[in-house]
Each structure stands twice: as structure tokens, then as C-alpha cells.
Design a protein around this motif. Sequence first.
Motif, short mmCIF file in Angstrom:
data_model
loop_
_atom_site.label_atom_id
_atom_site.label_comp_id
_atom_site.label_asym_id
_atom_site.label_seq_id
_atom_site.Cartn_x
_atom_site.Cartn_y
_atom_site.Cartn_z
N MET A 221 0.84 -1.17 0.00
CA MET A 221 0.00 0.00 0.00
C MET A 221 0.89 1.24 0.00
SD MET A 221 -2.94 1.19 2.70
CE MET A 221 -4.17 0.05 2.15
N GLN A 222 0.58 2.17 -0.86
CA GLN A 222 1.36 3.41 -0.99
C GLN A 222 0.80 4.48 -0.06
OE1 GLN A 222 1.06 5.09 -4.89
NE2 GLN A 222 2.50 6.70 -4.47
N ASN A 223 1.71 5.19 0.59
CA ASN A 223 1.30 6.31 1.45
C ASN A 223 1.63 7.60 0.76
OD1 ASN A 223 0.37 4.81 3.61
ND2 ASN A 223 2.39 4.68 4.54
N ILE A 224 0.68 8.52 0.74
CA ILE A 224 0.92 9.83 0.16
C ILE A 224 0.78 10.85 1.26
CG2 ILE A 224 0.10 11.62 -1.40
CD1 ILE A 224 -0.82 9.54 -3.30
N ASP A 225 1.83 11.57 1.53
CA ASP A 225 1.78 12.72 2.41
C ASP A 225 2.15 13.89 1.53
OD1 ASP A 225 1.05 11.43 4.73
OD2 ASP A 225 3.12 10.93 5.24
N SER A 226 1.66 15.05 1.86
CA SER A 226 1.95 16.22 1.04
C SER A 226 3.45 16.47 1.03
CB SER A 226 1.21 17.44 1.58
OG SER A 226 1.66 17.72 2.88
N ALA A 227 3.92 17.13 -0.03
CA ALA A 227 5.35 17.41 -0.18
C ALA A 227 5.87 18.25 0.96
CB ALA A 227 5.59 18.12 -1.52
N GLU A 228 5.03 19.10 1.52
CA GLU A 228 5.47 19.98 2.59
C GLU A 228 5.60 19.27 3.93
OE1 GLU A 228 4.33 22.45 -0.66
OE2 GLU A 228 3.23 20.86 0.29
N THR A 229 5.23 17.98 4.00
CA THR A 229 5.30 17.26 5.26
C THR A 229 6.75 17.15 5.75
OG1 THR A 229 3.38 15.99 4.61
CG2 THR A 229 4.67 15.10 6.39
N LYS A 230 7.69 17.13 4.83
CA LYS A 230 9.08 16.98 5.20
C LYS A 230 9.61 18.18 5.99
CE LYS A 230 10.01 13.83 1.42
NZ LYS A 230 8.65 13.57 1.09
N SER A 231 9.10 19.36 5.71
CA SER A 231 9.46 20.53 6.51
C SER A 231 8.19 21.06 7.15
CB SER A 231 10.09 21.61 5.62
OG SER A 231 9.16 22.07 4.68
N PRO A 232 8.27 21.45 8.42
CA PRO A 232 7.06 21.91 9.10
C PRO A 232 6.39 23.06 8.34
CG PRO A 232 8.92 21.78 10.62
CD PRO A 232 9.45 21.53 9.25
N ASP A 233 5.09 22.99 8.23
CA ASP A 233 4.34 24.00 7.50
C ASP A 233 3.04 24.25 8.26
OD1 ASP A 233 2.92 25.56 5.71
OD2 ASP A 233 3.23 24.25 4.01
N ASP B 79 -6.01 12.47 11.42
CA ASP B 79 -6.17 11.41 12.42
C ASP B 79 -6.65 10.13 11.74
OD1 ASP B 79 -5.42 12.99 14.56
OD2 ASP B 79 -7.47 13.40 15.22
N SER B 80 -7.51 10.29 10.76
CA SER B 80 -8.03 9.16 9.98
C SER B 80 -7.65 9.38 8.52
CB SER B 80 -9.55 9.07 10.11
OG SER B 80 -9.92 8.88 11.45
N PRO B 81 -6.57 8.75 8.06
CA PRO B 81 -6.13 8.95 6.68
C PRO B 81 -7.22 8.65 5.66
CG PRO B 81 -4.48 7.74 7.92
CD PRO B 81 -5.71 7.81 8.78
N ILE B 82 -7.13 9.31 4.54
CA ILE B 82 -8.07 9.10 3.43
C ILE B 82 -7.53 7.93 2.60
CG2 ILE B 82 -9.02 10.10 1.32
CD1 ILE B 82 -8.74 12.87 2.73
N LEU B 83 -8.38 6.95 2.36
CA LEU B 83 -7.99 5.79 1.56
C LEU B 83 -8.50 5.97 0.14
CD1 LEU B 83 -8.81 2.96 4.12
CD2 LEU B 83 -6.61 4.05 3.67
N ARG B 84 -7.58 5.83 -0.81
CA ARG B 84 -7.92 5.94 -2.24
C ARG B 84 -7.33 4.71 -2.91
NH1 ARG B 84 -5.63 11.10 -4.77
NH2 ARG B 84 -7.39 12.09 -3.74
N GLY B 85 -8.15 3.68 -3.07
CA GLY B 85 -7.65 2.42 -3.62
C GLY B 85 -6.58 1.85 -2.69
N LYS B 86 -5.37 1.68 -3.22
CA LYS B 86 -4.26 1.17 -2.41
C LYS B 86 -3.40 2.30 -1.84
CE LYS B 86 -3.91 -3.25 -4.76
NZ LYS B 86 -3.04 -4.21 -5.40
#
Length: 108
Positions: free
Chosen positions: A1-13, A20-27
Motif C-alpha cells: 500500500m502506498q502512502n501519500i503525504d503532502s510534499a510539505e510534510t518533510k518541513s514543518p508547514d 487522524d483518519s487517513p483518506i484511503l484511495r484504492g491502495k
Amino acid sequence: MQNIDSAETKSPDDNTVTLDSPILRGKTTIGSLTLRKPQSGELRGLQLVELLNMDVATLIKLLPRITSPSITAPEAAGMDPADLLACGSKISGFLLQKSAKTDTCLVA
């Protein structure tokens, strides 16, 4: 399963909401959303007072226009209420002028 976090997650924004409850889109799992300040044209068909009141239907219409990664209206409608509230709080902040934000910080 692939996780997608926004690009800005790597640096605080300040505009990133960790869900709290991730959005599931297929896998794919979307664990955070970065919101950007909408342009006036993206607010067409919406009432600003409803955004300030964090009206659920209005937030569901706006979120697909301003999120990264982009989510759909049905995904926004299926969000955990706590996550929707967190996004609504960020959006309310976008609607304040800089001077109003500074005045609020001085009062607090």
C-alpha cells in the motif's frame, strides 16, 4: 500500500494538517493535506460567512480546490469530523487580514 503525504510534510508547514483518519484511495493512503490560501475566484459560489462558521457543506466544496494532494468532494465528505474541523480552522485563518492576525496574537 502506498502512502501519500503532502510534499510539505518533510518541513514543518503551518498549512499542513496531519489526518487522524487517513483518506484511503484504492491502495493509496493520504495521511496529510497541505492547504493553500484560495484565490477569490476559487471562492465563487461559496459564502464567506459560511466558511468562517465552518459550514460542512461549504468546506466540502472548497477543500478539493485547495488541497495538496488534491482530494475529491466525496473524499472530503468522508473525512473524520476532527480532520474536517482542523482543515476548517486553517481555512478560517486564510480569511483574516494580516493586521487582524497580528492584533489577535497581541490580545492572546
